[in-house]
Design an enzyme around this catalytic site. Structure first.
Site, mmCIF file in Angstrom:
data_model
loop_
_atom_site.group_PDB
_atom_site.id
_atom_site.type_symbol
_atom_site.label_atom_id
_atom_site.label_comp_id
_atom_site.label_asym_id
_atom_site.label_seq_id
_atom_site.Cartn_x
_atom_site.Cartn_y
_atom_site.Cartn_z
ATOM 1 N N LYS A 208 -8.625 49.161 27.595
ATOM 2 C CA LYS A 208 -9.250 50.387 28.090
ATOM 3 C C LYS A 208 -10.319 50.079 29.140
ATOM 4 C CE LYS A 208 -10.330 53.579 25.085
ATOM 5 N NZ LYS A 208 -11.059 54.348 24.037
ATOM 6 N N GLU A 214 -10.105 38.484 25.016
ATOM 7 C CA GLU A 214 -8.805 37.876 24.744
ATOM 8 C C GLU A 214 -7.749 38.373 25.725
ATOM 9 O OE1 GLU A 214 -10.935 38.288 20.720
ATOM 10 O OE2 GLU A 214 -10.679 39.482 22.549
ATOM 11 N N GLY A 281 -8.352 52.536 19.144
ATOM 12 C CA GLY A 281 -7.268 51.594 19.396
ATOM 13 C C GLY A 281 -6.193 51.607 18.337
ATOM 14 N N ARG A 282 -6.585 51.668 17.069
ATOM 15 C CA ARG A 282 -5.598 51.621 15.988
ATOM 16 C C ARG A 282 -4.850 52.940 15.823
ATOM 17 N NH1 ARG A 282 -10.726 51.516 14.473
ATOM 18 N NH2 ARG A 282 -11.593 52.939 12.931
ATOM 19 N N GLU A 367 -9.745 48.495 9.028
ATOM 20 C CA GLU A 367 -10.730 48.714 10.073
ATOM 21 C C GLU A 367 -11.321 50.107 9.959
ATOM 22 O OE1 GLU A 367 -10.503 46.671 14.104
ATOM 23 O OE2 GLU A 367 -10.021 48.730 14.669
ATOM 24 N N HIS A 398 11.001 37.353 -4.363
ATOM 25 C CA HIS A 398 11.092 35.915 -4.651
ATOM 26 C C HIS A 398 9.791 35.205 -4.302
ATOM 27 C CE1 HIS A 398 15.462 35.953 -5.466
ATOM 28 N NE2 HIS A 398 15.420 37.024 -4.686
ATOM 29 N N LYS A 522 -17.528 38.888 17.999
ATOM 30 C CA LYS A 522 -17.264 38.781 19.435
ATOM 31 C C LYS A 522 -18.510 38.308 20.180
ATOM 32 C CE LYS A 522 -13.928 42.609 19.704
ATOM 33 N NZ LYS A 522 -13.687 43.937 20.329
#
Length: 559
Positions: A208, A214, A281-282, A367, A398, A522
């Site tokens: 954004k 990153e 964002g999520r 979050e 399993h 961060k």
């Protein structure tokens, strides 16, 4: 905005406290005494068929949970969200991911402005771009069509698109591949660009602000990979800046609103697709963040995806709470966490294409609700959040199902399955999908009803082994089914869990839409950088453990 209601002060919470003191779950007994239990506690929401009957609640608990919803103002806060009030109070923002999937012609206001026309305008820009990629009209700098699209993002700019792409692979276009880069570990860029043809590769940089550490680091690495590859192929000449800029413009687009920074990178601002501060964002896969998904499945299928989300929004907004699936599932989660002591929540899709869905839900739920203060700044008065996790069935059977069945921890589980397979295969005349779903049905029954010592003995088990083979049952689960995994049903599942998360946040009185907890790490990462590079003063400012670890790194690192 009014202060949140402390749920523990409500009469409904206190009633649930009293019930919990003597509560003894008995799914065998409840089903035996009530032949109608499964029907009464099964609900339809859009195309989803949701069975809540194997959860650890009786009519008394359900009644008090619904009373709790009323006493904390769930319906009022739900309407505040849908109508654009600034319910994200710590960031002073509206919360309108629901407006992203609003139908053409709908009306949703933020600060007196109808946002739907702008939402649809950006969508149509994305659709035009995706159509050009899919048709071959958009070409790379050498005139070749794009064969691989690489999305560069992190968090919500990655988890949503990659999950949805994996889920909807049967709807992808043959000959067009998507890859996703998110981790700043250089291995990620290396592996995701391996064996690609730079002349036929396009990158979508999703940030954004166009400052995400990153994402921008990986974007610069991708730019270098592209230019080096084009030079090696003879497509452009080394040192020719005009050719380089033209190549970047043909091989990079952005999802961002920072057009000045986009232009500085070399991307044509005309190829930057924006979104808004009221989109977390999520919660953004249905915005321009989903550009990679639109490229994969096409605009028409993406509209079906949005339509599925919209159908769940409508159900959540209008269905009475006693038949409202997101509300009921959110309230049951509160019961499990705050009264039954559950700390984790398993999501178990019996659909291999949903293998990234649990990871997507980890960000959405943890979050959102991993908070220890309420939205008025006061400490919470209850436990909040759950650790979400899971893997597709039957793989998990399993691996970790042993703990769910016979361990000492209570692990509520959501099982997700589809009546029709994406690929119908036979094994010696047997429908393999039916074998697959036999496991789905059997696991929830086994969790609920278990196996008694007498039943184990009746099988001829040696007495010394009886206790090891007893399953106590009363392990709660929810079963979610749909006709098939489509763009629409995927959209419904995403919106379902968005609203479940919202319901829990309302009960706990927290702001489910900020994420200050991700900021400190961060900031510290930027401060520790000089110490890693050898700055003695910066190193001296670190704590003893960090200094030791940096020392070990520097002693072992080879160049």
């Amino acid at each position: 905005m009014a202060h949140p209601v402390d749920p523990t002060t409500t009469s409904a919470w206190q009633a649930l406290d009293r019930v919990q003191e003597t509560f003894e779950p008995d799914l065998r007994g409840w089903f035996a005494a009530d032949a109608d239990r499964a029907r009464r506690l099964t609900f339809d929401a859009a195309d989803l068929h949701v069975d809540l009957s194997k959860n650890l609640l009786d009519d008394q608990v359900l009644r008090h949970l619904l009373e709790l919803a009323g006493q904390v103002g769930l319906e009022e806060r739900r309407e505040s969200m849908f109508t654009g009030e600034r319910i994200n109070v710590t960031e002073r923002r509206a919360v309108l991911h629901t407006a992203l999937r609003a139908a053409e012609g709908a009306h949703v206001e933020v600060d007196g402005k109808d946002v739907v026309p702008e939402v649809r305008e950006v969508l149509h820009q994305v659709y035009d771009f995706a159509t050009k990629i899919r048709s071959g009209e958009w070409t790379g700098v050498t005139g070749k069509p794009i064969k691989t699209v690489v999305n560069i993002g992190i968090g919500g700019s990655d988890l949503g698109p990659v999950m949805a792409y994996e889920a909807l692979k049967p709807y992808g276009q043959e000959g067009l591949e998507l890859r996703f880069i998110s981790n700043i570990d250089p291995t990620d860029v290396h592996e995701k660009t391996a064996y690609l043809d730079p002349e036929q590769t396009l990158f979508i940089v999703a940030s954004k602000t166009f400052t995400t550490l990153e994402t921008l680091t990986n974007a610069r690495l991708a730019k270098k990979w592209l230019l080096d590859g084009l030079i090696k192929h003879g497509a452009i000449h080394e040192g020719d800046s005009d050719q380089a800029l033209n190549a970047i413009a043909r091989h990079f687009v952005a999802v961002s609103t920072a057009l000045d920074k986009v232009a500085e990178f070399g991307i044509d601002p005309a190829n930057a697709f924006g979104f808004w501060d009221w989109v977390g964002g999520r919660y953004s896969v249905d915005s321009a963040i989903g550009t990679s998904l639109v490229v994969a499945i096409g605009p028409e299928r993406f509209e079906e995806f949005l339509g599925g989300m919209r159908a769940m929004d409508e159900h959540f907004r209008t269905a009475p709470l006693e038949r409202n699936v997101p509300a009921l599932m959110g309230l049951i989660n509160v019961w499990n966490v705050n009264f039954l002591g559950a700390e984790t929540h398993a999501v178990l899709p019996y659909a291999q294409y949903l293998h990234r869905f649990p990871a997507y839900l980890q960000q959405l739920t943890m979050e959102s609700n991993g908070k220890s203060v309420r939205y008025d700044g006061a400490p919470v008065t209850t436990e909040t959040g759950e650790v979400f996790w899971g893997e597709p069935g039957t793989n998990g059977q399993h691996a970790f199902y042993q703990l769910i069945h016979q361990g000492t921890r209570l692990v509520p589980a959501d099982f997700i399955a589809f009546a029709n397979p994406c690929h119908a295969l036979q094994d010696g005349g047997q429908d393999v999908h039916e074998l697959f779903l036999a496991n789905f049905f059997a696991q929830t029954a086994a969790l609920a009803f278990g196996k008694t010592a007498d039943e184990v003995r009746a099988e001829g088990t040696e007495e010394t082994l009886v206790s090891a083979r007893v399953f106590e049952g009363n392990r709660p689960s929810t079963s979610i089914m749909a006709p098939r995994l489509t763009p629409s049903t995927l959209g419904q599942l995403i919106a379902l869990y968005e609203h479940i998360t919202f319901v829990q946040g309302v009960v706990w009185g927290i702001d489910s839409f900020d994420q200050w907890g991700v900021e400190l790490g961060k900031k510290l990462a930027q401060e520790v950088g000089p110490a890693i590079e050898g700055d003695a003063d910066a190193l001296a400012q670190q704590d003893p453990s960090t200094r030791e670890l940096i020392g070990y790194y520097r002693s072992q690192r080879t160049r």
